[in-house]
Scaffold this active site. Sequence first.
Site, PDB file in Angstrom:
ATOM      1  CG  ASP A 243      -2.198   0.807   0.978  1.00  0.00           C
ATOM      2  OD1 ASP A 243      -2.228   1.565  -0.021  1.00  0.00           O
ATOM      3  OD2 ASP A 243      -3.133   0.728   1.792  1.00  0.00           O
TER       4      ASP A 243
ATOM      5  CG  ASP B 142      -5.972   5.547  -2.786  1.00  0.00           C
ATOM      6  OD1 ASP B 142      -4.823   5.254  -2.380  1.00  0.00           O
ATOM      7  OD2 ASP B 142      -7.001   5.079  -2.268  1.00  0.00           O
TER       8      ASP B 142
ATOM      9  N   GLY C 202     -11.755   3.479   1.069  1.00  0.00           N
ATOM     10  CA  GLY C 202     -12.612   4.303   1.917  1.00  0.00           C
ATOM     11  C   GLY C 202     -13.690   3.533   2.656  1.00  0.00           C
TER      12      GLY C 202
HETATM   13  N1  GUN Z   1      -6.370   0.963   3.173  1.00  0.00           N
HETATM   14  C1  GUN Z   1      -7.625   0.983   3.663  1.00  0.00           C
HETATM   15  N2  GUN Z   1      -8.396   1.832   2.926  1.00  0.00           N
HETATM   16  C2  GUN Z   1      -7.598   2.332   1.957  1.00  0.00           C
HETATM   17  C3  GUN Z   1      -7.819   3.241   0.877  1.00  0.00           C
HETATM   18  O1  GUN Z   1      -8.924   3.764   0.666  1.00  0.00           O
HETATM   19  N3  GUN Z   1      -6.733   3.492   0.067  1.00  0.00           N
HETATM   20  C4  GUN Z   1      -5.527   2.916   0.282  1.00  0.00           C
HETATM   21  N4  GUN Z   1      -4.533   3.193  -0.557  1.00  0.00           N
HETATM   22  N5  GUN Z   1      -5.307   2.078   1.286  1.00  0.00           N
HETATM   23  C5  GUN Z   1      -6.325   1.780   2.112  1.00  0.00           C
END
Ligand code: GUN
Length: 747
Positions: free
Chosen positions: A109, A144, A211
């Site tokens: 992430d 994002d 989200g």
């Molecule tokens: N981890 C939990 N929710 C999100 C999200 O909306 N975007 C990203 N990049 N990681 C997340």
Amino acid sequence: MPAWSDDKRDDPQPCRDADQGKFETIVRDGRARIGRIHTQHGVLETPALLPVINPNIRTIEPREMWDRYGIQGLITNSYIIWKHDDLKQHAVTKGVHDLLNFPGVVMTDSGTFQSYMYGDVEVGVEEIVEFQRLIGVDIATMLDVFSRPDMTEEEAKKAVQATIDRSQASLDSAQGVMLNGPIQGGIYRQLRKTSAEGMGCFDFSIHPIGGIVPIMEQHRYKDLVKIMLATIGELPPERPRHMFGCGHPMLFAMLIALGADLFDSAAYALFARDDRLLSPQGTYRIRDLKEWPELVPCVVNYTPETVRELGKEERTKLLSRYNLEVTLAELSRCKQAVHEGTIWQLAEQRSHQHPALREAFLWLTTRPFPTGLSSDVLDDLILDDRSAARELHPSGGIWEDDWSKIVAMQTPRRKKGERWGGEDTRSRPHILAARKQLQKRWRPRSSEPTDVLILNGKPGPWRQRCDLLVLRLAHAAPDLEVLVQTPLGLIPYSLEDLNPFAQVDGPTWLWKRRLNTLLLREELHRMNLEADRILILDIGQESLLQAASNLLVKHGLLEEPIHVDDTQLPQLRDALRRRQILDKLVVLSNLTYENAALLVHSCSFVIGGTGRVKNVIDKDGKHILSPRLTDGGLSITDLGAKAMHQQRSTVASGTDEKDASSWTGKGLPQLVVEEDAVEFILRGRNVFHGFISSCDPWLKAGQTCLILSKKGKLIGHGISRCDANEATRFKKGIAVRTRSDFSKSFE
Ligand code: GUN
């Protein structure tokens, strides 16, 4: 704690270069699917849970996840690695797989979640993607903009647009590394759609739904399913869908049924730290337990009491293992359900585990009545537990379209009986699909108001009990339409063996319900039958013919009791068999009655030992069709396919023909393949994705289709494993299981 066994699993094989980043589906159940993502660190089979690894706190070692738990992929956070010099140094010099000591698929992430939790992050949009590429991740994530559920529509719109605006720069920085393109939009249906459409235009490999963490934390499951409903249908079907931050096993079945392929979650470790246990039934606290809700391998030598006595660190580790094992077990159960075609049934069962989940499930599956009966009338008639939910549903609402796409993806028929699970059974999407198919295609013999006799009171097979009666009625009252009441609704007598209607596995009182003529009339109307008089015959009675005769006389349909004259029986039986094949060709193969009649009119039948049609033989003595015993469907032979192909005047019309009402009666869907695939298909090989040039828009998974060359020549037939939207978009995997071999049968 028992020592971790020394068994080692081999490292994965990298995929072929040409397959890098491709997703194929192996099995599907409506929108749910078992798939495979191909990467340089092996195959990731979906649905999958990617456990979150915090590189600073490794509650369970990634290597153990690979060796002991068979975990094929995990997710970690590139922003945390980027921020910590020691981690960064290691990852940059030796790669992220070495840092984590994990040989499988590593997704990272980007720091978006940190920005949601703690405010802005100091890394740049391109910088964080470049960093992920540099440390050798398999699947990276762009930075994002998180959309919270409490955002106004204007704020959420900005998050959606900013994420779209960052997409191309992020993809450029990824330089071919698989990239996640998250979908944002808060709780706004249209924004979720805009986000899915907008992000879908870029060359992302996977689309996470973002989200949603606060929504799940607040148990707003109805909002969660609305987000799924709004989003999934707008995404390119050949890309996996990932639920960002979702790892509660209670939610898996419903989300998989709605189209989720990947989950990630730190819940297994976070809940353990809090002395909480995950389970498909919900969450437990260790302090409340005497026994284990699920007896998984890591706790067989413990009781909850002995675990309570452990020190904090050891307890957290053990409960993390417990949570992971329970989570993996539920995922495995869901996958098995997809294989069996019962994922919605599992979602139905799981919906009872939490009131908010039940609310979400009922909201999804309870439709308002489509036509004019007033709600007062309905209140008196419908006493099931769904009536309240029905009232709460926004009638004819904006969600109908999204829901009907889910129904349209279902394969109506299964190879086995339908297990009754209460009133929810009738709303299973594949049951709705079967009803819709019947209502759209079947026609009564007359478009004028017709008298109707409904056989009620006993489960099938109805032919044994009722065939003789129906034949005699055909003689005595030839205009009467005879239907059968099943627990899943009315079916014409000619389709009395059709799955799922004919094969419900449930208590016998299901067939003995008191019927209400108002509702029957409504249902008949939806089957294109304007009923004049509706008579209900209890077929549990001893002397059926006499009972039917009395009923018809009493209501003025006959002037005098039926006089048995069985000299006509052979002709009547032949007519009934023709009607059965005709209706099946119309309902299952999408022929018009005119075209079906052309096929059936001059046919003869081979009759099996039980008196049923075994084979349908055309006027030249060639076997063209066989009704199937297993599900009441029709199997077509190579010559049958040829006959149906000859009836079609046009080649596959392409998916741009959007008006679904114009597809009825157009025949079996056709699929046109590229020239280089033709010789293989002629020899009975399957059709692969990547070789399809066009198809009819009514192509559906699990249904028979014709396979054509680009010149319009029939080269085979088979069972499709995809729908029209997917046929040309997927680039790997089997699209049609070919059932023909045209290499010898005819030119
Ligand atoms: N981890 C939990 N929710 C999100 C999200 O909306 N975007 C990203 N990049 N990681 C997340």
